[in-house]
Design a protein around this motif. Structure first.
Motif, PDB file in Angstrom:
ATOM      1  N   VAL A  83       0.855  -1.181   0.000  1.00  0.00           N
ATOM      2  CA  VAL A  83       0.000   0.000   0.000  1.00  0.00           C
ATOM      3  C   VAL A  83       0.897   1.238   0.000  1.00  0.00           C
ATOM      4  CG1 VAL A  83      -1.842   1.248   1.190  1.00  0.00           C
ATOM      5  CG2 VAL A  83      -1.753  -1.257   1.318  1.00  0.00           C
ATOM      6  N   LEU A  84       0.665   2.138  -0.937  1.00  0.00           N
ATOM      7  CA  LEU A  84       1.399   3.402  -0.994  1.00  0.00           C
ATOM      8  C   LEU A  84       0.593   4.442  -0.214  1.00  0.00           C
ATOM      9  CD1 LEU A  84       3.862   4.920  -2.148  1.00  0.00           C
ATOM     10  CD2 LEU A  84       2.441   5.514  -4.128  1.00  0.00           C
ATOM     11  N   VAL A  85       1.231   5.036   0.813  1.00  0.00           N
ATOM     12  CA  VAL A  85       0.530   5.920   1.739  1.00  0.00           C
ATOM     13  C   VAL A  85       1.148   7.309   1.701  1.00  0.00           C
ATOM     14  CG1 VAL A  85      -0.322   6.197   4.103  1.00  0.00           C
ATOM     15  CG2 VAL A  85       0.184   3.907   3.222  1.00  0.00           C
ATOM     16  N   GLY A  86       0.310   8.330   1.670  1.00  0.00           N
ATOM     17  CA  GLY A  86       0.806   9.701   1.698  1.00  0.00           C
ATOM     18  C   GLY A  86      -0.172  10.642   2.341  1.00  0.00           C
ATOM     19  N   HIS A  87       0.147  11.957   2.275  1.00  0.00           N
ATOM     20  CA  HIS A  87      -0.707  12.988   2.865  1.00  0.00           C
ATOM     21  C   HIS A  87      -1.277  13.944   1.827  1.00  0.00           C
ATOM     22  CE1 HIS A  87       1.273  12.410   7.015  1.00  0.00           C
ATOM     23  NE2 HIS A  87      -0.013  12.129   7.144  1.00  0.00           N
ATOM     24  N   ASP A  88      -0.664  14.020   0.653  1.00  0.00           N
ATOM     25  CA  ASP A  88      -1.017  15.042  -0.330  1.00  0.00           C
ATOM     26  C   ASP A  88      -2.189  14.571  -1.191  1.00  0.00           C
ATOM     27  OD1 ASP A  88      -1.203  17.044  -2.164  1.00  0.00           O
ATOM     28  OD2 ASP A  88       0.909  17.011  -2.772  1.00  0.00           O
ATOM     29  N   GLN A  89      -3.377  15.074  -0.875  1.00  0.00           N
ATOM     30  CA  GLN A  89      -4.577  14.661  -1.587  1.00  0.00           C
ATOM     31  C   GLN A  89      -4.572  15.109  -3.053  1.00  0.00           C
ATOM     32  OE1 GLN A  89      -7.073  12.908  -0.250  1.00  0.00           O
ATOM     33  NE2 GLN A  89      -6.762  13.044   1.960  1.00  0.00           N
ATOM     34  N   ASP A  90      -3.805  16.158  -3.370  1.00  0.00           N
ATOM     35  CA  ASP A  90      -3.858  16.744  -4.711  1.00  0.00           C
ATOM     36  C   ASP A  90      -2.727  16.290  -5.639  1.00  0.00           C
ATOM     37  OD1 ASP A  90      -6.105  18.294  -3.991  1.00  0.00           O
ATOM     38  OD2 ASP A  90      -4.801  19.778  -3.036  1.00  0.00           O
ATOM     39  N   ASP A  91      -1.907  15.344  -5.171  1.00  0.00           N
ATOM     40  CA  ASP A  91      -0.763  14.893  -5.974  1.00  0.00           C
ATOM     41  C   ASP A  91      -1.208  13.809  -6.948  1.00  0.00           C
ATOM     42  OD1 ASP A  91       1.624  14.125  -7.040  1.00  0.00           O
ATOM     43  OD2 ASP A  91       2.476  13.362  -5.170  1.00  0.00           O
ATOM     44  N   SER A  92      -1.413  14.189  -8.207  1.00  0.00           N
ATOM     45  CA  SER A  92      -1.857  13.203  -9.192  1.00  0.00           C
ATOM     46  C   SER A  92      -0.752  12.233  -9.584  1.00  0.00           C
ATOM     47  CB  SER A  92      -2.363  13.925 -10.457  1.00  0.00           C
ATOM     48  OG  SER A  92      -1.338  14.724 -11.014  1.00  0.00           O
ATOM     49  N   GLY A  93       0.506  12.572  -9.307  1.00  0.00           N
ATOM     50  CA  GLY A  93       1.608  11.692  -9.657  1.00  0.00           C
ATOM     51  C   GLY A  93       1.711  10.457  -8.798  1.00  0.00           C
ATOM     52  N   VAL A  94       0.927  10.422  -7.718  1.00  0.00           N
ATOM     53  CA  VAL A  94       1.011   9.277  -6.814  1.00  0.00           C
ATOM     54  C   VAL A  94       0.593   7.986  -7.508  1.00  0.00           C
ATOM     55  CG1 VAL A  94      -1.330   9.541  -5.893  1.00  0.00           C
ATOM     56  CG2 VAL A  94       0.431   8.498  -4.482  1.00  0.00           C
ATOM     57  N   TRP A  95      -0.322   8.077  -8.474  1.00  0.00           N
ATOM     58  CA  TRP A  95      -0.777   6.870  -9.161  1.00  0.00           C
ATOM     59  C   TRP A  95       0.335   6.262 -10.009  1.00  0.00           C
ATOM     60  CZ3 TRP A  95      -5.203   5.132  -7.367  1.00  0.00           C
ATOM     61  CH2 TRP A  95      -6.076   6.050  -6.776  1.00  0.00           C
ATOM     62  N   LYS A  96       1.104   7.103 -10.643  1.00  0.00           N
ATOM     63  CA  LYS A  96       2.230   6.613 -11.434  1.00  0.00           C
ATOM     64  C   LYS A  96       3.244   5.927 -10.540  1.00  0.00           C
ATOM     65  CE  LYS A  96       5.865   8.116 -14.629  1.00  0.00           C
ATOM     66  NZ  LYS A  96       6.449   9.272 -15.364  1.00  0.00           N
TER      67      LYS A  96
END
Length: 368
Positions: A83-96
């Motif tokens: 599971v990839l976990v972060g805080h930035d709701q607006d970061d579209s690069g997270v999917w890549k």
């Protein structure tokens, strides 16, 4: 925010608790993940990258990769349960980045906290096959459903299965009384009235009275306390996660709380005395219960009225026949004996229960 890339990460190996692996150098994110692990009752391992985690990357039942560490784990062996976990709701690069590391899920805190706590708790409890859950309900008042429910639970425990007996009827007087344990230490239903979300299966089991090698969730002798449907759902789900068998003594009235129980049953037994008036009453119960329970069977109790036998009762109700519940003094007078029904393992009732579990477990795919 949560999102699925491929498939759900699997729980830990059946019956064996696991430790999640956290890979991150983000102090704020690590604090959040440690807090969620504590809430789920899990003790994680923490590393900064794949190299130092060694074999744990492949062996951990669940891997939580901080978004800051995605580049450092990009070359790791692909495996499920990442599971990839972060805080930035607006970061579209997270999917890549999730695709690059083979993550099953992308999860952003704090929105994804409830989902993640549930998944970590699954790992901590070593989730395996859920309990075979059987409900028992009377076709009319005095049919002997409570006694049969107790006999089934006692028999299951005697066979060495983890067993929980649940009293779903707050007006029934308490199954702990029927088992001779009304003064036994442990929690009763009112203690769970405020439960929401997930209830730990292990904590639930340890908190309940233990009687005749099984755990019992019954009612106390105080004022009747309404247990909200979400609490009923959470408690029964926790009981099922522990495996073995769960036997539920059901009331004949149907409300939202009972509907939550019915929805989690694998099968239900409708206990019907072999008399025309009881069959007529049982037909109304079967009509209501059958809308929720996918596997409803009739257990017929004698003596038989003229023209009736167990097969005829099943035909009139248009239900599969589970068998004939033997007539025993303990069934007709449930409060009359010093031992709970079927406690000795001898007699017709004990044999009926043993045969029932033998068939039901085979149908469900073997012992649990």
């Amino acid at each position: 925010m949560t999102g699925t890339v491929t498939h759900d990460p699997p729980p830990g190996p059946a019956g064996r608790p696991g430790r999640p692996l956290i890979v991150t150098e983000d102090a704020a994110l690590l604090d959040d993940l440690l807090r969620l692990c504590a809430a789920a009752g899990a003790t994680p391992e923490v590393h900064h990258g794949v190299a130092e985690s060694g074999d744990r990357w492949a062996a951990a039942p669940l891997v939580l990769v901080g978004d800051d560490a995605a580049r450092r784990v990009r070359g790791a062996v692909r495996r499920p349960g990442v599971v990839l976990v972060g805080h930035d709701q607006d970061d579209s690069g997270v999917w890549k980045r999730a695709v690059q590391i083979g993550a099953d899920h992308v999860l952003m805190l704090p929105d994804g906290e409830p989902w993640l706590v549930d998944r970590i708790a699954d790992v901590a409890e070593g989730i395996g096959r859920p309990a075979l859950t059987v409900g028992v309900i009377g076709g009319r008042g005095g049919a002997g459903a409570s006694t049969l429910a107790c006999a089934l639970a006692v028999t299951s425990a005697r066979e060495g299965l983890r067993t929980l007996l649940v009293d779903a009827d707050p007006l029934g007087g308490g199954l702990d009384v029927l088992l001779g344990g009304e003064s036994a230490e442990g929690l009763r239903w009112p203690a769970f009235a405020a439960s929401r979300g997930r209830v730990g299966g292990g904590a639930l089991e340890e908190s309940l009275p233990e009687l005749h090698s099984l755990r019992v969730l019954s009612w106390d002798r105080g004022d009747c306390v309404a247990v909200p449907p979400p609490a009923v759902r959470a408690v029964l789900a926790a009981a099922r996660r522990r495996g073995g068998t769960v036997v539920v003594d059901l009331p004949r009235r149907l409300d939202d709380g009972v509907a939550e129980v019915l929805a989690q049953l694998d099968l239900a037994l409708l206990v019907v005395p072999a008399e025309l008036r009881a069959v007529a009453a049982a037909g109304r119960v079967a009509s209501a219960v059958g809308m929720v329970v996918r596997d409803l069977r009739v257990a017929v109790r004698g003596p038989y009225a003229p023209g009736l036998d167990d097969h005829e009762v099943a035909r009139l109700l248009a239900l599969p026949l589970a068998g004939e519940v033997p007539v025993e003094p303990s069934l007709l007078r449930p409060q009359g004996g010093p031992k709970p029904p079927a406690a000795t393992g001898r007699g017709p009732l004990a044999r009926f229960c043993a045969h029932f579990w033998e068939r039901a477990l085979v149908e469900a795919g073997g012992a649990r």
